[in-house]
Design an enzyme around this catalytic site. Sequence first.
Site, short mmCIF file in Angstrom:
data_model
loop_
_atom_site.label_atom_id
_atom_site.label_comp_id
_atom_site.label_asym_id
_atom_site.label_seq_id
_atom_site.Cartn_x
_atom_site.Cartn_y
_atom_site.Cartn_z
N GLY A 178 83.64 35.17 47.12
CA GLY A 178 83.48 35.93 45.90
C GLY A 178 84.46 35.50 44.82
O GLY A 178 85.16 34.49 44.93
N CYS A 179 84.51 36.27 43.76
CA CYS A 179 85.38 35.98 42.62
C CYS A 179 86.84 36.09 43.03
O CYS A 179 87.27 37.14 43.51
CB CYS A 179 85.07 36.94 41.48
N PHE A 180 87.63 35.02 42.83
CA PHE A 180 89.00 35.06 43.32
C PHE A 180 89.86 36.07 42.58
O PHE A 180 90.83 36.59 43.15
CB PHE A 180 89.66 33.68 43.32
N GLY A 205 88.90 39.09 41.62
CA GLY A 205 88.66 40.39 42.24
C GLY A 205 89.35 40.51 43.59
O GLY A 205 89.97 41.53 43.90
N VAL A 206 89.25 39.45 44.41
CA VAL A 206 89.90 39.47 45.73
C VAL A 206 91.41 39.56 45.57
O VAL A 206 92.08 40.33 46.26
CB VAL A 206 89.51 38.21 46.54
#
Length: 344
Positions: A257-259, A261-262
């Site tokens: 996923g979007c880094f 967000g993580v």
Amino acid sequence: MNLPKAAALLLLVIMAAAALPILSACHFKDPGTPSGPVLTTPYPSRTDERPLLIPEDSPLTEEEAARVAATFDLPLETYDLLRPGGAVDLSRLEEVEIFRVVDGDTLIVMRDDRPVRLRLNGLDAPESYSHHDETMRTHRGESVSRLVSAWLTGRQAYLQFDVESTDPYERLLVYVWLDAHTMVNEVLVREGLAWQHRYPPNTKFNDYFEELEKMAKQEGRGIWGDGKKNLFGYDESNQRAGSGKDMNQKTIYLAGGCFWGVERYYQLLPAGILKTEAGYANGTGADPSYEEVCRGNTGFAETVRVVYDPGEISLTAVLAHFFRIIDPTTRDHQGNDYGDQYRP
């Protein structure tokens, strides 16, 4: 075709191409994906050291209920990844104010400036002290009622209907949303405050609720706990102490996923995360730019380096958090982010 006509046609093609938007962002959506609400970054989930246990012999006090209910806005799961259909489009729902909580599955909302009673669809809760039949009243039901009241009273909410809009008692039969990512019905089942119950033909989410109920039962959470043992999949309190051989910090690389967000998710954890850094891994070339990775021909995956203290948070807990926000079964996308750079 003569030369003037050919030149005119070429000019029209050039002008049409110039009018097309430039695709520079990474959010390339599969043409076969149905349109729907734009998913924002899901809220971070929480991990309880001990699941909530509701006693059978006495209800929670109002103060205890308020303290526990304050945690419900930080969900146990990233529900958008589990729920059929993902996030909801609030513009399609009816907005109301929650005026009063009757019990764990019945609310009164202000609708067109009038109080209207509604029943939460897809679930059932133990009876509280408000039940007209004294023999049906339970301490656990009263605890659930106090928890739900502390959590919801006075809040804005959104109503989603299934096949039928009312139940046989003329109450609205609804799924209640607090925002695009949080459905009250799902939270109550997952928190162990209610069990899934079918009201045919209004069963849009019941299979999903069944899975949430299984999770709550496995953990011994809420009404499913016996108060004697912790049935949680892993016990964070037992995982915090290092073996004595651990260094002060360890590093793990997480891709999916979007880094951003993580990375933000791990930054918000209450303890144990020392440092995070977003970058790329497992591709070709050196120092790729964001735009280069977005084009999809570098092989790089968006990755977060997480440095953590194993004395404060275990590797098991770090990975458990990761799999709460990432769906490892999807190929080359997470949520509405499409591209091989988002692969788990």
